[in-house]
Design a protein around this motif. Structure first.
Motif, PDB file in Angstrom:
ATOM      1  N   LEU A  43      -1.844   3.482 -17.512  1.00 49.64           N
ATOM      2  CA  LEU A  43      -1.861   2.401 -16.529  1.00 49.64           C
ATOM      3  C   LEU A  43      -3.130   2.416 -15.674  1.00 49.64           C
ATOM      4  CD1 LEU A  43       1.814   2.521 -15.170  1.00 49.64           C
ATOM      5  CD2 LEU A  43       0.828   0.869 -16.775  1.00 49.64           C
ATOM      6  N   GLY A  44      -3.819   3.552 -15.647  1.00 50.94           N
ATOM      7  CA  GLY A  44      -4.995   3.670 -14.799  1.00 50.94           C
ATOM      8  C   GLY A  44      -4.620   3.887 -13.345  1.00 50.94           C
ATOM      9  N   VAL A  45      -3.641   4.754 -13.098  1.00 54.73           N
ATOM     10  CA  VAL A  45      -3.174   5.041 -11.746  1.00 54.73           C
ATOM     11  C   VAL A  45      -3.770   6.367 -11.274  1.00 54.73           C
ATOM     12  CG1 VAL A  45      -1.151   5.495 -10.285  1.00 54.73           C
ATOM     13  CG2 VAL A  45      -1.014   3.797 -12.130  1.00 54.73           C
ATOM     14  N   VAL A  46      -4.339   6.342 -10.067  1.00 52.02           N
ATOM     15  CA  VAL A  46      -4.879   7.556  -9.458  1.00 52.02           C
ATOM     16  C   VAL A  46      -4.342   7.698  -8.036  1.00 52.02           C
ATOM     17  CG1 VAL A  46      -6.997   7.594 -10.849  1.00 52.02           C
ATOM     18  CG2 VAL A  46      -6.984   6.399  -8.651  1.00 52.02           C
ATOM     19  N   ASN A  47      -4.397   8.933  -7.542  1.00 52.24           N
ATOM     20  CA  ASN A  47      -3.925   9.250  -6.204  1.00 52.24           C
ATOM     21  C   ASN A  47      -5.022   9.908  -5.388  1.00 52.24           C
ATOM     22  OD1 ASN A  47      -1.213   8.413  -6.691  1.00 52.24           O
ATOM     23  ND2 ASN A  47      -0.889  10.299  -7.831  1.00 52.24           N
ATOM     24  N   PHE A  48      -5.088   9.512  -4.129  1.00 57.31           N
ATOM     25  CA  PHE A  48      -6.005  10.086  -3.158  1.00 57.31           C
ATOM     26  C   PHE A  48      -5.155  10.832  -2.125  1.00 57.31           C
ATOM     27  CE2 PHE A  48      -8.003   6.308  -4.809  1.00 57.31           C
ATOM     28  CZ  PHE A  48      -9.375   6.552  -4.810  1.00 57.31           C
ATOM     29  N   PRO A  49      -5.299  12.137  -1.970  1.00 53.80           N
ATOM     30  CA  PRO A  49      -4.524  12.845  -0.949  1.00 53.80           C
ATOM     31  C   PRO A  49      -4.821  12.296   0.452  1.00 53.80           C
ATOM     32  CG  PRO A  49      -5.570  14.385  -2.452  1.00 53.80           C
ATOM     33  CD  PRO A  49      -6.143  13.032  -2.747  1.00 53.80           C
ATOM     34  N   THR A  50      -3.774  12.147   1.247  1.00 54.81           N
ATOM     35  CA  THR A  50      -3.901  11.672   2.617  1.00 54.81           C
ATOM     36  C   THR A  50      -2.812  12.320   3.454  1.00 54.81           C
ATOM     37  OG1 THR A  50      -4.258   9.704   3.985  1.00 54.81           O
ATOM     38  CG2 THR A  50      -2.440   9.599   2.410  1.00 54.81           C
ATOM     39  N   LEU A  51      -2.807  12.027   4.747  1.00 56.51           N
ATOM     40  CA  LEU A  51      -1.774  12.543   5.636  1.00 56.51           C
ATOM     41  C   LEU A  51      -0.979  11.399   6.242  1.00 56.51           C
ATOM     42  CD1 LEU A  51      -3.805  15.302   7.498  1.00 56.51           C
ATOM     43  CD2 LEU A  51      -2.161  15.618   5.643  1.00 56.51           C
ATOM     44  N   ARG A  52       0.324  11.589   6.323  1.00 57.97           N
ATOM     45  CA  ARG A  52       1.220  10.623   6.962  1.00 57.97           C
ATOM     46  C   ARG A  52       2.196  11.416   7.811  1.00 57.97           C
ATOM     47  NH1 ARG A  52       6.292   8.588   5.987  1.00 57.97           N
ATOM     48  NH2 ARG A  52       6.621   6.517   6.837  1.00 57.97           N
ATOM     49  N   GLU A  53       2.174  11.165   9.099  1.00 58.87           N
ATOM     50  CA  GLU A  53       3.030  11.884  10.043  1.00 58.87           C
ATOM     51  C   GLU A  53       2.873  13.392   9.880  1.00 58.87           C
ATOM     52  OE1 GLU A  53       6.946  10.307   9.420  1.00 58.87           O
ATOM     53  OE2 GLU A  53       6.335   8.286   9.985  1.00 58.87           O
ATOM     54  N   GLY A  54       1.630  13.830   9.649  1.00 57.91           N
ATOM     55  CA  GLY A  54       1.324  15.248   9.516  1.00 57.91           C
ATOM     56  C   GLY A  54       1.648  15.861   8.166  1.00 57.91           C
ATOM     57  N   LYS A  55       2.198  15.071   7.248  1.00 57.05           N
ATOM     58  CA  LYS A  55       2.540  15.574   5.912  1.00 57.05           C
ATOM     59  C   LYS A  55       1.584  14.989   4.887  1.00 57.05           C
ATOM     60  CE  LYS A  55       7.426  16.520   6.235  1.00 57.05           C
ATOM     61  NZ  LYS A  55       8.728  16.276   5.616  1.00 57.05           N
ATOM     62  N   GLU A  56       1.272  15.799   3.873  1.00 60.13           N
ATOM     63  CA  GLU A  56       0.415  15.293   2.802  1.00 60.13           C
ATOM     64  C   GLU A  56       1.202  14.348   1.903  1.00 60.13           C
ATOM     65  OE1 GLU A  56      -2.284  16.807  -0.928  1.00 60.13           O
ATOM     66  OE2 GLU A  56      -1.815  18.244   0.640  1.00 60.13           O
ATOM     67  N   VAL A  57       0.616  13.197   1.636  1.00 63.54           N
ATOM     68  CA  VAL A  57       1.142  12.202   0.704  1.00 63.54           C
ATOM     69  C   VAL A  57      -0.049  11.693  -0.114  1.00 63.54           C
ATOM     70  CG1 VAL A  57       3.063  11.523   2.217  1.00 63.54           C
ATOM     71  CG2 VAL A  57       0.908  10.266   2.337  1.00 63.54           C
ATOM     72  N   TYR A  58       0.199  10.741  -0.989  1.00 63.64           N
ATOM     73  CA  TYR A  58      -0.878  10.162  -1.791  1.00 63.64           C
ATOM     74  C   TYR A  58      -1.093   8.698  -1.449  1.00 63.64           C
ATOM     75  CZ  TYR A  58      -0.631  14.079  -5.121  1.00 63.64           C
ATOM     76  OH  TYR A  58      -0.659  15.309  -5.722  1.00 63.64           O
ATOM     77  N   LEU A  59      -2.354   8.323  -1.301  1.00 66.58           N
ATOM     78  CA  LEU A  59      -2.734   6.918  -1.395  1.00 66.58           C
ATOM     79  C   LEU A  59      -2.775   6.643  -2.885  1.00 66.58           C
ATOM     80  CD1 LEU A  59      -5.659   6.811   1.177  1.00 66.58           C
ATOM     81  CD2 LEU A  59      -3.367   5.844   1.463  1.00 66.58           C
ATOM     82  N   CYS A  60      -2.234   5.529  -3.316  1.00 63.58           N
ATOM     83  CA  CYS A  60      -2.084   5.252  -4.743  1.00 63.58           C
ATOM     84  C   CYS A  60      -2.828   3.963  -5.096  1.00 63.58           C
ATOM     85  CB  CYS A  60      -0.591   5.129  -5.053  1.00 63.58           C
ATOM     86  SG  CYS A  60      -0.214   4.883  -6.791  1.00 63.58           S
ATOM     87  N   TRP A  61      -3.620   4.015  -6.164  1.00 64.91           N
ATOM     88  CA  TRP A  61      -4.382   2.860  -6.623  1.00 64.91           C
ATOM     89  C   TRP A  61      -4.243   2.741  -8.131  1.00 64.91           C
ATOM     90  CZ3 TRP A  61      -8.617   2.649  -9.976  1.00 64.91           C
ATOM     91  CH2 TRP A  61      -9.264   1.393 -10.053  1.00 64.91           C
ATOM     92  N   ARG A  62      -4.178   1.490  -8.607  1.00 66.75           N
ATOM     93  CA  ARG A  62      -4.101   1.214 -10.043  1.00 66.75           C
ATOM     94  C   ARG A  62      -5.266   0.324 -10.455  1.00 66.75           C
ATOM     95  NH1 ARG A  62       0.792  -1.707 -13.470  1.00 66.75           N
ATOM     96  NH2 ARG A  62      -0.352  -1.704 -15.442  1.00 66.75           N
ATOM     97  N   LEU A  63      -5.819   0.600 -11.612  1.00 65.60           N
ATOM     98  CA  LEU A  63      -6.910  -0.207 -12.155  1.00 65.60           C
ATOM     99  C   LEU A  63      -6.517  -1.678 -12.126  1.00 65.60           C
ATOM    100  CD1 LEU A  63      -9.717  -0.087 -13.525  1.00 65.60           C
ATOM    101  CD2 LEU A  63      -8.526  -0.040 -15.720  1.00 65.60           C
ATOM    102  N   GLY A  64      -7.422  -2.508 -11.619  1.00 66.66           N
ATOM    103  CA  GLY A  64      -7.169  -3.937 -11.501  1.00 66.66           C
ATOM    104  C   GLY A  64      -6.894  -4.361 -10.070  1.00 66.66           C
TER     105      GLY A  64
END
Length: 155
Positions: free
Chosen positions: A99-120
């Motif tokens: 699908l062309g999905v990648v994740n960028f580590p980020t913080l949300r409310e002090g916890k690590e989560v992923y920013l998520c992006w898909r090709l297109g």
């Protein structure tokens, strides 16, 4: 590599979007190669079931073609690994090569989560927790990301 360089990059949405031109180019290559590999693997399976093909590959009329195709597939799998390593060097994790999905580590409310992006997609506009996937992602517009802790980020 020193300890500071080994730390995981933490992105806010703007920083992730700044990386998108290069990430987009790499992911585009990954998706194309992944699709091509899948098609060739299916073709190999079809050839193995054609009349004249035997269980002993060296006796098959297709043995040379099969051997070359399997070598090409192995080389392309190595290329896929190289592309994935390029993403990792940018601090980005490949979630789904089809699908062309990648994740960028980020913080949300002090916890690590992923920013998520898909090709297109034009920009990084979604997120999900570390134990979720693309199908679970939520819009950044619906819930805010806390990036106050990203000041320690490495560029």
């Amino acid at each position: 590599m020193n300890a500071e360089a080994q730390r995981k990059l933490i992105f806010n949405p703007d920083e992730a979007n700044l990386r998108l031109p290069l990430v987009r180019a790499i992911v585009k290559d990954i998706v194309a190669l992944y699709e091509n590999l899948h098609d060739r693997q299916e073709r190999i399976e079809e050839i193995k079931h054609l009349p004249g093909s035997t269980t002993r590959d060296e006796d098959s009329v297709y043995s040379e073609e099969l051997l070359q195709a399997e070598l090409d597939i192995e080389n392309d799998k190595e290329q896929l690994k190289t592309y994935e390593e390029e993403l990792l060097e940018l601090g980005v994790e490949l979630e789904d090569p089809g699908l062309g999905v990648v994740n960028f580590p980020t913080l949300r409310e002090g916890k690590e989560v992923y920013l998520c992006w898909r090709l297109g997609e034009e920009e990084v506009g979604h997120w999900h927790s570390l134990d979720e996937t693309y199908s679970d992602r939520r819009s950044l517009l619906e819930e805010s990301i806390d990036n106050d802790d990203h000041n320690d980020m490495l560029m």
